[in-house]
Design a protein around this motif. Structure first.
Motif: not given
Lengths: 344, 344
Positions: A106, A109-110, A181, A336, A339-340
């Motif tokens: 994850y 992506n940042l 985020t 998680k 992040l939905g």
């Protein structure tokens, strides 16, 4: 280094510290001075996680995966032999905690590719390893993996050398971007803890004691190996005759004595004698050898004792890893969820 | 597409097929023609895994993670409504299988940054999304993630469009490199399965039906939405008067009829009439509308029925994910063992 007076050893609130090693070879005096000695102190004050970074070691050891596997237990033996106490420190094997790979996934992506390419530590290591354009993607992206390791345990402190500070900055950028985020502070920023005593030079006087330079004294070295290594220790090349004045700068024998000799007054006297002339290298080396034999004999003895029952060592690693995994899994769940990615 | 005669529907040995969608919006007729219709066939012949690629969807949706979360159940509803049978196909949620991230992590060591940058699919998507130098690392590295998804289930077949073939090639490069590193065939190479009927154009005649182009007819569309969409369907701009000859090339009404109308003889007759002149667009569109209403009415009805009990849908996803996870965990264990990352 001095610890803040406000930290209480027994406090449940004590800060988390994450440290570790890539298990690619036996640990040596350089590790002892640069990190192990501090960890023995830290474990009384902080909640310490010590990671055997086998997965990270593979980023540039895919051609010799056996080496990494083999050294996991060897490095663990070094830890236990020097006095890292599994009741106080949690020793874990990185690859056995899948949540660390998940967090890495994850975090990728940042961070942009351009940002990773600008990371000074990564740049320097790419140069050192001669990767040029054929950089394995896992090598370029390892700052995201390091961010996963640090944040999984919500480490507030990470002991690193000066050259690794950009890695901590990169982690904190990811932390801030993630928290932005998520809209809340899920992850914790970390501080680099740079030890006062930095790197120990190699016995040949090269800047760094390093397995690949062949200039180390391993923690498990035999008495004969220590003797032979001390004979090779670089001193003052201009100090040709006993009666000549000697120099201390870059003199590895004295640098090591500074690091290991407890009798500071005796050492100061010896230094003065050496500088004014009349003291041969053999006496300095005799003092150094005695000092290193004293330091390493009990470590070697404990190491040999522990090595007789490797399954016991593996049991310690299994328990430490299970304990660490609970913490990392909790963080991965939080990440998680933010992040939905929670459904059931 | 025709299936090989040697495959038996009940065979325990039947090949594994992996397919799936990024849950970023409702599925539409383009998905129905390009993939869903085939999956309904495949599930009788292959061991089919259908992945809701929520983790991959985040690579370019970190600014709207809610969208991804919300669409997981919506896309699952589309699957079930068109006739994907959870007793025959395993539907899974990517993010709930940490082993997929683990495999990605290790595969990153088997592909260079330069190779990822040369991947034509990645290059094109970077261009489309306007990333330029600010490519998220997770986006550049997603071929490694796709390789993880494919190999985790040991998929032999992956249905993809022509433009995705380089992704399968990249996966197979990783598979070969891994097997070479391991010294044995741990992973399985996959074949791209390119359907005969490719992409459905959008109602506006643009090459691709796509949510972002706003030229779709969704599978859950109401009767009114279908009617309104058919009115907008692009036909022959030169066909101004009923008595004029019409053209079939690029005529979306006829392209859709080709895809959906079962009465091939009646359709051939209508085409001939249109081409020689004397047939107005309104009659063609009336036929198309009837056809689409017939196709979508039962899908919509099933979808509405299923949507009344979303917890039942989530239970199906939970069970599918658990089943898929067992397979992926087995592969991850094999991969880690081959890399010397097994200890306990």
């Amino acid at each position: 280094m001095s610890l803040p007076a406000t930290e209480s050893p027994k406090s449940a609130e004590s800060a988390v510290i994450l440290t570790g090693d890539r298990p690619t070879g036996p640990l040596h005096l350089g590790h002892f001075v640069g990190s192990l000695r501090n960890r023995i102190d830290y474990q009384h004050t902080y909640k310490q996680f010590i990671m055997l970074a086998d997965a990270q070691a593979l980023t540039d050891n895919m051609d010799d995966t056996n080496k990494v596997h083999r050294n996991v237990v060897e490095v663990a033996l070094d830890y236990l032999a020097v006095g890292i106490d599994p009741a106080k420190s949690t020793i874990l094997i990185q690859s056995q905690i899948p949540e660390l790979a998940e967090l890495t996934f994850y975090y990728l992506n940042l961070v942009t590719v351009a940002r990773l390419e600008r990371n000074p530590t990564v740049k320097e290591e790419i140069r050192l390893r001669g990767f040029e354009r054929d950089i394995p993607a896992g090598f370029l992206t390892y700052p995201a993996s390091q961010a996963a390791d640090i944040t999984a345990f919500k480490a507030a402190l990470v002991p690193v050398g000066e050259d690794q500070i950009p890695m901590i900055e990169q982690t904190n950028e990811i932390v801030r971007r993630f928290n932005r985020t998520a809209g809340r502070d899920v992850l914790v920023e970390a501080k680099a803890l740079v030890p006062e005593i930095g790197r120990l030079p190699g016995i040949d006087g090269k800047a760094k004691m390093s397995k690949s330079l062949g200039n180390t004294i391993n923690l498990g070295a035999t008495a004969d190996e220590i003797r032979a290594a001390v004979k090779q220790v670089y001193t003052d090349p201009l100090h040709l005759r006993v009666q000549d004045p000697g120099h201390l700068e870059g003199n590895v024998a004295f640098l090591y004595l500074d690091a290991f000799d407890q009798d500071k007054a005796g050492l100061a006297e010896m230094k003065a004698h050496y500088v004014r002339g009349g003291l041969g290298d053999s006496l300095v080396k005799a003092r150094l050898e005695a000092c290193l034999q004293d330091l390493l004999a009990p470590i070697r003895a404990r190491r040999e004792e522990l090595a007789k029952d490797k399954s016991h060592v593996m049991q310690i690693l299994k328990e430490g890893t299970a304990k660490a995994r609970e913490v990392a899994a909790q963080t991965a769940d939080e990440v998680k969820a933010a992040l939905g990615l929670s459904y059931f």
